[in-house]
Scaffold this active site. Structure first.
Site, PDB file in Angstrom:
ATOM      1  N   ASN A 167       3.570  11.251  -5.562  1.00  0.00           N
ATOM      2  CA  ASN A 167       3.992  10.869  -6.916  1.00  0.00           C
ATOM      3  C   ASN A 167       2.967  10.991  -8.059  1.00  0.00           C
ATOM      4  O   ASN A 167       3.485  11.235  -9.154  1.00  0.00           O
ATOM      5  CB  ASN A 167       4.235   9.097  -6.734  1.00  0.00           C
ATOM      6  N   HIS A 214       8.087   0.986  -4.915  1.00  0.00           N
ATOM      7  CA  HIS A 214       8.077   0.703  -3.630  1.00  0.00           C
ATOM      8  C   HIS A 214       9.346   1.448  -2.983  1.00  0.00           C
ATOM      9  O   HIS A 214      10.410   1.534  -3.682  1.00  0.00           O
ATOM     10  CB  HIS A 214       8.343  -0.873  -3.866  1.00  0.00           C
ATOM     11  N   LEU A 227       3.968 -10.177  -3.627  1.00  0.00           N
ATOM     12  CA  LEU A 227       4.247  -9.070  -3.011  1.00  0.00           C
ATOM     13  C   LEU A 227       5.407  -8.428  -3.259  1.00  0.00           C
ATOM     14  O   LEU A 227       6.610  -9.039  -3.141  1.00  0.00           O
ATOM     15  CB  LEU A 227       4.059  -9.065  -1.307  1.00  0.00           C
TER      16      LEU A 227
HETATM   17  C1  GAR Z   1       5.379   6.296  -1.492  1.00  0.00           C
HETATM   18  O1  GAR Z   1       6.817   6.562  -0.699  1.00  0.00           O
HETATM   19  C2  GAR Z   1       5.460   4.996  -2.200  1.00  0.00           C
HETATM   20  O2  GAR Z   1       6.804   4.563  -2.494  1.00  0.00           O
HETATM   21  C3  GAR Z   1       4.817   4.247  -1.193  1.00  0.00           C
HETATM   22  O3  GAR Z   1       3.868   5.072  -0.436  1.00  0.00           O
HETATM   23  C4  GAR Z   1       4.180   6.360  -0.525  1.00  0.00           C
HETATM   24  C5  GAR Z   1       2.978   7.055  -1.253  1.00  0.00           C
HETATM   25  O4  GAR Z   1       3.259   8.498  -1.263  1.00  0.00           O
HETATM   26  N1  GAR Z   1       4.377   3.080  -1.666  1.00  0.00           N
HETATM   27  C6  GAR Z   1       4.354   1.824  -0.703  1.00  0.00           C
HETATM   28  O5  GAR Z   1       4.765   1.738   0.079  1.00  0.00           O
HETATM   29  C7  GAR Z   1       3.803   0.724  -1.952  1.00  0.00           C
HETATM   30  N2  GAR Z   1       3.863  -0.580  -1.270  1.00  0.00           N
HETATM   31  P1  GAR Z   1       2.513   9.554  -2.114  1.00  0.00           P
HETATM   32  O6  GAR Z   1       1.054   9.108  -1.772  1.00  0.00           O
HETATM   33  O7  GAR Z   1       2.816  10.791  -1.749  1.00  0.00           O
HETATM   34  O8  GAR Z   1       2.851   9.358  -3.557  1.00  0.00           O
END
Ligand code: GAR
Length: 219
Positions: A14, A109, A144
């Site tokens: 991201n 999320h 949360l």
């Molecule tokens: C993503 O899918 C994000 O939505 C999730 O972690 C991943 C990070 O991926 N976030 C959560 O679950 C937060 N509660 P990335 O490091 O490749 O961006």
């Protein structure tokens, strides 16, 4: 120029999508620093390769959550960010932290909130038998996976989906909506009323972008 501080814990896809969008669209936004709570987070290499200052604040070195959050607040205040962006930051934040950055803290999320909070959201969606799943960009509150929703994207759930396959399609949509939701929020044209984002339709989101996106499957 608006300044972002990005907090990560892992691979940083991201973060990479955000940096790509800033460059592609020429937004007056800069990522001033990337902070990870894990020393080996892949996203740190992405930031370093773009010359962005990085920092590790290892949560295992702190006696409790509040001590870690205080250290984080201290480092962030030094950067004076307009917005703190959680990009796969897998730590719960204290109420004090959330209050300090009220309306200056965004998260993505991997579910259509308020459904499927917490972890393993894709498996939760499959287990619940929902036909539509997705991701949500929201302002962060002390509760949360809760807070005013800036943008969502939906994907269909296929009858033979695995959590991995579903996660990959959702992630593609995350990369689409997160940068644009961040740019829209920074434009100052959106407001929060009664815990909801109000968009007066005056062009806060980049041209052609709706705050509700559909995967090509659903379009
Ligand atoms: C993503 O899918 C994000 O939505 C999730 O972690 C991943 C990070 O991926 N976030 C959560 O679950 C937060 N509660 P990335 O490091 O490749 O961006």
């Amino acid at each position: 120029m608006k300044r972002l501080a990005v907090l990560i814990s892992g691979r940083g896809s991201n973060l990479e999508a955000l940096l790509g969008a800033i460059q592609r669209y020429g937004w007056p936004i800069e990522v001033a620093c990337v902070i990870s709570n894990r020393p080996n987070a892949g996203g740190l290499d992405i930031a370093r390769s773009k010359g962005i200052p990085t920092e590790v604040i290892d949560h295992t070195q702190f006696s409790d959550r509040s001590a870690f959050d205080n250290a984080l607040i201290h480092r962030l205040e030094a950067q004076q960010p307009d917005l703190v962006v959680l990009a796969g930051f897998m730590r719960l934040l204290t109420a004090e932290f959330c209050a300090r950055f009220r309306h200056r803290l965004v998260n993505i999320h991997p579910s259509l909130l308020p459904a499927f909070k917490g972890l393993q959201t894709h498996q939760q969606a499959i287990d619940a038998g929902v036909r539509i799943h997705g991701c949500t960009v929201h302002l962060v509150t002390a509760e949360l996976d809760h807070g005013p929703i800036l943008a969502q994207a939906a994907v269909s759930v296929r009858h033979d989906d695995t959590a991995e396959a579903l996660a990959a399609r959702v992630l593609k949509m995350e990369h689409e909506i997160y940068p644009k939701a961040i740019a829209a929020w920074l434009s100052g044209q959106l407001t929060v009323e009664d815990d909801r984002i109000i968009d007066r339709g005056e062009g806060a989101f980049p041209t052609g972008f709706m705050s509700c996106q559909l995967h090509p499957d659903l379009a």
